[in-house]
Design a protein around this motif. Structure first.
Motif, PDB file in Angstrom:
ATOM      1  N   LEU A   1       0.834  -1.202   0.000  1.00  0.00           N
ATOM      2  CA  LEU A   1       0.000   0.000   0.000  1.00  0.00           C
ATOM      3  C   LEU A   1       0.870   1.253   0.000  1.00  0.00           C
ATOM      4  N   ASP A   2       1.889   1.263   0.850  1.00  0.00           N
ATOM      5  CA  ASP A   2       2.776   2.427   0.930  1.00  0.00           C
ATOM      6  C   ASP A   2       3.528   2.642  -0.385  1.00  0.00           C
ATOM      7  N   ARG A   3       4.007   1.564  -0.963  1.00  0.00           N
ATOM      8  CA  ARG A   3       4.839   1.665  -2.168  1.00  0.00           C
ATOM      9  C   ARG A   3       4.021   2.072  -3.404  1.00  0.00           C
ATOM     10  N   ILE A   4       2.840   1.521  -3.561  1.00  0.00           N
ATOM     11  CA  ILE A   4       2.078   1.705  -4.801  1.00  0.00           C
ATOM     12  C   ILE A   4       1.063   2.834  -4.699  1.00  0.00           C
ATOM     13  N   TRP A   5       0.468   3.012  -3.519  1.00  0.00           N
ATOM     14  CA  TRP A   5      -0.603   3.999  -3.399  1.00  0.00           C
ATOM     15  C   TRP A   5      -0.235   5.210  -2.550  1.00  0.00           C
ATOM     16  N   GLY A   6       0.819   5.121  -1.771  1.00  0.00           N
ATOM     17  CA  GLY A   6       1.228   6.271  -0.990  1.00  0.00           C
ATOM     18  C   GLY A   6       0.716   6.223   0.428  1.00  0.00           C
ATOM     19  N   TYR A   7       1.332   7.032   1.267  1.00  0.00           N
ATOM     20  CA  TYR A   7       1.098   6.956   2.705  1.00  0.00           C
ATOM     21  C   TYR A   7      -0.187   7.627   3.164  1.00  0.00           C
TER      22      TYR A   7
END
Length: 221
Positions: free
Chosen positions: A178-184
């Motif tokens: 989620l962090d890598r592909i969609w952002g924090y």
């Protein structure tokens, strides 16, 4: 004997890494600055680099960009502080193969090193494709092939597939994806990761991505 370059300016961490790696049969060489690291890569054969993001002469991400810009395709594992999540994402996007947070256990780092060294790339070969099994991603054209079939992926699906292919056989948590592909800023309660993993399974095959119950997913070549 495989050689690992440690790009780090903290003497205690250097001693810790050298002692552990040499005890497991690796040869080590250390560089305290980004400039020194590039000099080492020019002069010696290196199989993998461990890169600290906090270097005294220049930012670690700048060093990473310079290494990739000069055509080196050796695996690079970045070290980052626990609060360095944005730098972690930038590092992966900038060409790092994996990351580990400080403080870290040596056993975890060793496992990640072994994964990255299973399929070493020639150190000066320009590599614009990723391949695991019969799946090939072209990073320049964004074409994807599964065997003889050309597969169409959305931009987000391509990023997710690339993330899996850069970490074969490594368990990736839903939070990491989620962090890598969609952002924090994305809602942590969303099921978007599950949905997009489902999309990739439909296009690549149901057994391409394994669910690790309670943790996340793993690419199985």
């Amino acid at each position: 004997m495989q050689r690992i370059l440690i790009i780090e300016d903290n003497p205690r961490i250097i001693d810790f890494l050298e002692s552990g790696l040499q005890g497991h049969g690796y040869t080590t060489i250390s560089a305290n600055t980004g400039r020194e690291a590039l000099q080492v890569l020019d002069a010696a054969e290196v199989d993998l680099a461990i890169l600290d993001l906090g270097l005294p002469d220049q930012d670690g991400l700048t060093v990473l960009k310079a290494i990739r810009g000069q055509g080196y395709v050796l695996p690079i594992i970045i070290l980052t502080a626990r609060d360095g999540t944005l730098n972690t994402v930038a590092g992966l996007e900038g060409g790092a193969d994996d990351y580990i947070t400080k403080p870290f256990s040596f056993e975890e780092l060793l496992a990640r090193i072994r994964v990255q060294l299973r399929n070493p790339q020639p150190r000066t070969q320009a590599n614009t494709t990723l391949q695991v099994g019969n799946v090939i991603l072209d990073l320049l054209t964004h074409q994807v092939r599964v065997g003889d079939r050309l597969i169409e992926l959305s931009a987000r699906e391509f990023l997710l597939a690339e993330f899996f292919l850069r970490h074969p056989m490594q368990v990736l948590t839903r939070e990491q994806i989620l962090d890598r592909i969609w952002g924090y800023d994305y809602d942590p309660g969303t099921n978007v990761v599950n949905v997009y993993v489902g999309y990739l399974r439909k296009k690549f095959g149901d057994d391409w991505i394994e669910t690790v119950r309670g943790i996340g997913y793993r690419l199985r070549p």
